[in-house]
Design a protein around this motif. Sequence first.
Motif, PDB file in Angstrom:
ATOM      1  N   TRP A 118      49.169 -19.949  17.117  1.00  0.00           N
ATOM      2  CA  TRP A 118      47.928 -20.663  17.457  1.00  0.00           C
ATOM      3  C   TRP A 118      46.786 -19.677  17.700  1.00  0.00           C
ATOM      4  O   TRP A 118      46.847 -18.887  18.636  1.00  0.00           O
ATOM      5  CB  TRP A 118      48.133 -21.546  18.694  1.00  0.00           C
ATOM      6  N   ASP A 138      43.902 -19.960  19.207  1.00  0.00           N
ATOM      7  CA  ASP A 138      43.272 -20.990  20.023  1.00  0.00           C
ATOM      8  C   ASP A 138      42.000 -20.531  20.726  1.00  0.00           C
ATOM      9  O   ASP A 138      41.467 -21.229  21.569  1.00  0.00           O
ATOM     10  CB  ASP A 138      44.279 -21.529  21.047  1.00  0.00           C
ATOM     11  N   TYR A 189      42.234 -23.461  15.575  1.00  0.00           N
ATOM     12  CA  TYR A 189      42.048 -24.386  16.704  1.00  0.00           C
ATOM     13  C   TYR A 189      40.983 -23.845  17.662  1.00  0.00           C
ATOM     14  O   TYR A 189      41.304 -23.246  18.676  1.00  0.00           O
ATOM     15  CB  TYR A 189      43.402 -24.544  17.423  1.00  0.00           C
ATOM     16  N   ARG A 239      35.841 -28.848  21.624  1.00  0.00           N
ATOM     17  CA  ARG A 239      37.230 -29.160  21.271  1.00  0.00           C
ATOM     18  C   ARG A 239      37.860 -30.189  22.206  1.00  0.00           C
ATOM     19  O   ARG A 239      37.570 -30.206  23.389  1.00  0.00           O
ATOM     20  CB  ARG A 239      38.050 -27.861  21.297  1.00  0.00           C
ATOM     21  N   SER A 285      42.910 -29.461  26.685  1.00  0.00           N
ATOM     22  CA  SER A 285      42.727 -28.404  25.694  1.00  0.00           C
ATOM     23  C   SER A 285      41.273 -28.232  25.298  1.00  0.00           C
ATOM     24  O   SER A 285      40.969 -27.827  24.184  1.00  0.00           O
ATOM     25  CB  SER A 285      43.595 -28.667  24.459  1.00  0.00           C
ATOM     26  N   LYS A 343      53.926 -26.904  17.105  1.00  0.00           N
ATOM     27  CA  LYS A 343      53.792 -26.682  18.550  1.00  0.00           C
ATOM     28  C   LYS A 343      55.032 -25.933  19.018  1.00  0.00           C
ATOM     29  O   LYS A 343      56.153 -26.409  18.853  1.00  0.00           O
ATOM     30  CB  LYS A 343      53.712 -28.020  19.288  1.00  0.00           C
ATOM     31  N   PRO A 344      54.848 -24.752  19.574  1.00  0.00           N
ATOM     32  CA  PRO A 344      56.029 -23.991  20.004  1.00  0.00           C
ATOM     33  C   PRO A 344      56.699 -24.674  21.203  1.00  0.00           C
ATOM     34  O   PRO A 344      56.067 -24.851  22.244  1.00  0.00           O
ATOM     35  CB  PRO A 344      55.439 -22.634  20.411  1.00  0.00           C
ATOM     36  N   GLU A 390      55.861 -24.547  25.304  1.00  0.00           N
ATOM     37  CA  GLU A 390      54.467 -24.329  25.694  1.00  0.00           C
ATOM     38  C   GLU A 390      53.898 -25.657  26.175  1.00  0.00           C
ATOM     39  O   GLU A 390      54.019 -26.691  25.513  1.00  0.00           O
ATOM     40  CB  GLU A 390      53.664 -23.740  24.530  1.00  0.00           C
ATOM     41  N   SER A 391      53.278 -25.616  27.330  1.00  0.00           N
ATOM     42  CA  SER A 391      52.785 -26.824  27.996  1.00  0.00           C
ATOM     43  C   SER A 391      51.672 -27.507  27.200  1.00  0.00           C
ATOM     44  O   SER A 391      50.946 -26.865  26.446  1.00  0.00           O
ATOM     45  CB  SER A 391      52.256 -26.427  29.381  1.00  0.00           C
ATOM     46  N   ASP A 392      51.544 -28.826  27.415  1.00  0.00           N
ATOM     47  CA  ASP A 392      50.423 -29.574  26.837  1.00  0.00           C
ATOM     48  C   ASP A 392      49.228 -29.611  27.777  1.00  0.00           C
ATOM     49  O   ASP A 392      48.116 -29.964  27.357  1.00  0.00           O
ATOM     50  CB  ASP A 392      50.836 -31.025  26.563  1.00  0.00           C
ATOM     51  N   LYS A 399      39.832 -24.644  29.798  1.00  0.00           N
ATOM     52  CA  LYS A 399      40.713 -25.801  29.893  1.00  0.00           C
ATOM     53  C   LYS A 399      40.451 -26.625  31.146  1.00  0.00           C
ATOM     54  O   LYS A 399      40.262 -26.088  32.231  1.00  0.00           O
ATOM     55  CB  LYS A 399      42.173 -25.351  29.828  1.00  0.00           C
ATOM     56  N   SER A 411      47.791 -25.769  29.501  1.00  0.00           N
ATOM     57  CA  SER A 411      48.208 -25.943  28.108  1.00  0.00           C
ATOM     58  C   SER A 411      48.390 -24.569  27.455  1.00  0.00           C
ATOM     59  O   SER A 411      47.598 -23.646  27.676  1.00  0.00           O
ATOM     60  CB  SER A 411      47.191 -26.766  27.323  1.00  0.00           C
ATOM     61  N   GLY A 412      49.462 -24.457  26.681  1.00  0.00           N
ATOM     62  CA  GLY A 412      49.749 -23.196  25.987  1.00  0.00           C
ATOM     63  C   GLY A 412      50.586 -22.232  26.815  1.00  0.00           C
ATOM     64  O   GLY A 412      51.168 -21.301  26.274  1.00  0.00           O
TER      65      GLY A 412
END
Length: 579
Positions: A201, A203, A240, A245, A252, A511-512, A515-517, A529, A559-560
Amino acid sequence: MSRSRTALLAALALVAGASGTAVAALPGDVGTAAVPCTVNYQVQNQWSTGFTAAVTVTNHSAAKSNWTVKWSYAGTQKVTSGWNAKLSQSGTAVTAANESYNAALATGSSVSFGFQGSYSGTNAIPATFTLDGVTCNVDDGDPTDPTDPTDPTDPTDPTDPSTRVNNPYEGAKVYVNPEWSQKAAAEPGGSRIANQPTGVWLDRTAAIAGVNGGMGLRDHLDEALEQKGSGELAIQLVIYNLPGRDCAALASNGELGPTEIDKYKTQYIDPIAAILADPKYAGLRIVTTVEIDSLPNLVTNTTPRATATPNCDVMKANGNYQKGVGYALNKLGDVGNVYNYIDAGHHGWLGWDDNFGASADLFKVAATTEGATVNDVHGFIVNTANYSALKEQNFTINDTVNGTSVRQSKWVDWNRYTDEQSYAQAMRDKLVSIGFDTNLGMLIDTSRNGWGGTQRPTGPGATTSVDTYVDGGRYDRRIHLGNWCNQSGAGLGERPRANPATGIDAYVWMKPPGESDGASEEIANDEGKGFDRMCDPTYTGNPRNNNNLSGALPNAPLSGHWFSAQFQQLMQNAYPPLS
Ligand code: BGC
């Protein structure tokens, strides 16, 4: 796709020899000869009386603010309708002029358009093309005979989109991200999946160089070359970083404000494109998934819908999602070994009639904005970072219970689809019908949609009502289909693999896992974030999940960030189970 620098140089020398001009100084990325333009004309389909053709024009001279391409037919061909250019014909002479949205043609960039025509007898490819009155080289593909228009496409030309393979996953290994792999392997039991490929990502802008001493884009590509060895390898990148975003949520939100489209272009996409175009990486198949959770928000989460958010209204009004996606597709698509896949949500988001077609149309708008064309789009990805089941096998959308359709159950709620695979295939057909490539390939993110474990139903639900039938049989155990954050009960889904079903290029883990949303409570951070209450297990919801409990796991980080408890749950509930 094995392409060596030597082969490229040989092709250039031959082009120069044939046209009698000297080879221009070799640019750093891809080679161009000292000809003003190159035209690739391909008959894509042909039947007894008609055909479709695709034309790609590459401009090697000064940037243009509009353009006209002309050719003449030796036979009876007549252009009957076209797309992505204004086409007209007088006698045998055809003129193709830009549309307003693809008028700009920068030095080194390409534009593509297509048309349908009629013919009788033979359907020979025209021998000569001009761009604004100047004769172009015909990129017929054969490095040994660059002027013969009947030759196949040039496998050594990295700017020619047709040199891409149909499915980049087929016959290829997929890149294992060492950073994710290490975290997975450090978890008890994690070594069972630590060698699976996952998405890289990008990101934020800093991810290009590497965040906090971590691997940057070049590090990943260099490592990908190592993993590739002498075979083929696909590496999966997630683009991303759009301005404004994640407009319908907070978890995110990113670093760029709603108006910062220029920063997105010059500080994010341009540097990525420049790195990917390094000839050193020309042998990799670079899969880019473009801007997760962006365009559909403009359809479903804007005024006058009850689900509208102020931020999505802003992004709809300023057009920066479409511009950003179009710009990314165009720039990344200029790199011959990049395979762009656009995010197409998931069935629990776009599977309703009033979202489905409108979203497909918006994807087309974005894919024909800022110089992009549908030829810059290799496919679409669905279910990215979501939890929708791949195949619900205990009920179908056509079932009825006591005369009532499954579509009327609370869970399905008039959706047209019950699962991701049927949605992906239908979305693919829709996209092809509105002008995307007939070979379009879909990816399905199966990283967290397994829904195994003890809660997995073993057969259909009771036929007392449609609700008992659907709720008793569905694998997807979410409280509501609109729930998306760190879902309780979820498991790893199908392991990544190529060609799993018709129209599907691959199952992927974009999505790994682990890894949190999003954080389940407010956590200060410098990543832009926010705290979205959909990640808080005590939250009772909003219009986008029909005011249900969020179903999120507690104690989640940003997230992530690594979320060990989620990773453990995903392994526990994996389906197919882990051995
Ligand atoms: C986050 C990104 C992260 C990605 C993959 C997104 O939800 O916003 O920062 O890289 O998930 O885990």
